[in-house]
Design an enzyme around this catalytic site. Structure first.
Site, short mmCIF file in Angstrom:
data_model
loop_
_atom_site.label_atom_id
_atom_site.label_comp_id
_atom_site.label_asym_id
_atom_site.label_seq_id
_atom_site.Cartn_x
_atom_site.Cartn_y
_atom_site.Cartn_z
N ALA A 63 0.86 -1.19 0.00
CA ALA A 63 0.00 0.00 0.00
C ALA A 63 0.89 1.24 0.00
O ALA A 63 2.05 1.18 0.44
CB ALA A 63 -0.90 -0.02 1.23
N GLY A 108 0.77 -4.94 1.03
CA GLY A 108 -0.44 -5.09 0.21
C GLY A 108 -0.16 -5.84 -1.09
O GLY A 108 -1.06 -6.48 -1.64
N GLU A 111 -0.38 -9.32 -0.25
CA GLU A 111 -1.79 -9.62 0.02
C GLU A 111 -2.60 -9.77 -1.27
O GLU A 111 -3.55 -10.55 -1.32
CB GLU A 111 -2.38 -8.53 0.93
CG GLU A 111 -1.79 -8.63 2.35
CD GLU A 111 -2.02 -7.38 3.19
OE1 GLU A 111 -1.53 -6.30 2.80
OE2 GLU A 111 -2.69 -7.49 4.22
N GLU A 131 4.78 -4.85 7.44
CA GLU A 131 4.01 -3.75 8.05
C GLU A 131 4.43 -3.42 9.48
O GLU A 131 4.38 -2.26 9.88
CB GLU A 131 2.51 -4.07 8.02
CG GLU A 131 1.87 -3.94 6.64
CD GLU A 131 1.91 -5.23 5.84
OE1 GLU A 131 2.70 -6.15 6.18
OE2 GLU A 131 1.16 -5.32 4.86
#
Ligand code: CAA
Length: 257
Positions: A63, A108, A111, A131
């Site tokens: 992200a 992300g 993910e 993260e």
């Protein structure tokens, strides 16, 4: 649809191409774009299976940290729903999906790969959920899908440490399904998805749904999901074509619609 995510369709295979140099950092625009691309891939009859591809250099480095840096708790209450929605839209796409991973698939990005049915990695790929080093945890499904894929203690090791996992280790722990030379990742993904072109689309969709939904419930509930979907397939032309093809001793794959 945004230019940062494109659905490119060729020979029955849809490629969802992430295209945000230099690292495909996943900002809100790319997250909305991925949702739109998944919706289009789900609806289009000329798409039998889907590849997620970040290009030859990088899958996605997570992200967009610069976008999130100034967000407050209340900003994130809304944004976190989007974070989960964009990976959910991929996980629930009712067609086979594969992540073709080159370079980094972090946060992300990892993910997104976890939300696909399969993962093919380049021999120099690097995956991870870093993260915690930012003072947060995976927020696009990572704590849930990683633990389901590789087991809770391996998931905790990767999430607690935030360490980077190279392709051979990713293969050994089941985080990816195969490792190939970097130059062959996309073609390997195409070969894999080509198996489903011209296949029994409703049976594939039902198989994916039965397995994925069944993993979320107790065995008897999962068996009931299977029973209902199995029965429903008897209303499809593909079921009639597939069984008739066998009974008439047809050779090769049945001529599904
Ligand atoms: N968000 C925003 N920008 C990013 C980014 C990210 N996730 N990852 C890389 N970039 C940017 C860098 O800031 C840099 O930009 P500038 O040129 O403007 O400085 C550019 O991409 C190139 O990156 P690096 O110079 O750092 O390249 P590198 O080769 O030295 O390192 C890397 C590559 C290891 C991927 C490193 O960039 C890195 O660690 N990135 C962050 C990885 C990360 O922490 N991901 C998790 C994000 S949070 C998240 O994803 C939450 C969630 O669960 C949804």
């Amino acid at each position: 649809m945004t230019d940062l995510v494109r659905l490119e369709v060729e020979d029955g295979i849809g490629t969802i191409r992430l295209d945000r140099a230099p690292m495909n950092a996943l900002n809100a625009e790319i997250q909305h774009g991925l949702i739109a691309a998944c919706r289009e891939a789900a609806q289009r009859k000329d798409v039998a299976a889907v590849i997620v591809w970040g290009g030859e250099k990088v899958f996605a480095a997570g992200a967009d940290i610069k976008e999130m840096e100034t967000m407050s708790y209340t900003d994130m209450v809304d944004h976190s729903a989007l974070l989960q929605d964009f990976t959910r839209s991929l996980a629930q796409l009712p067609k086979p999906t594969v992540a073709a991973i080159t370079g980094y698939a972090l946060g992300g990005g990892c993910e997104v790969a976890l939300a696909c049915d399969f993962r093919i990695a380049a021999d120099d790929a690097v995956l991870g959920q870093p993260e915690v080093s930012l003072g947060i945890i995976p927020g696009a499904g990572g704590t849930q899908r990683l633990a389901r894929l590789v087991g809770p203690s391996r998931a905790k090791d990767l999430v607690f440490s935030g360490r980077f996992v190279k392709a051979p280790e990713a293969l050994a722990i089941g985080l990816v399904d195969s490792v190939v030379p970097a130059s062959e990742v996309y073609e390997s993904a195409r070969s894999m998805m080509a198996r489903y072109v011209g296949g029994p689309a409703y049976a594939l969709r039902a198989a994916k749904e039965a397995i994925d939904r069944g993993l979320e419930v107790d065995l008897d509930s999962g068996l009931e999901i299977e029973r209902m979907l199995f029965s429903a397939l008897f209303a499809t032309k593909d079921r009639a074509i597939g069984m008739r093809h066998f009974v008439e001793k047809g050779r090769g794959p049945a001529p599904f619609e």
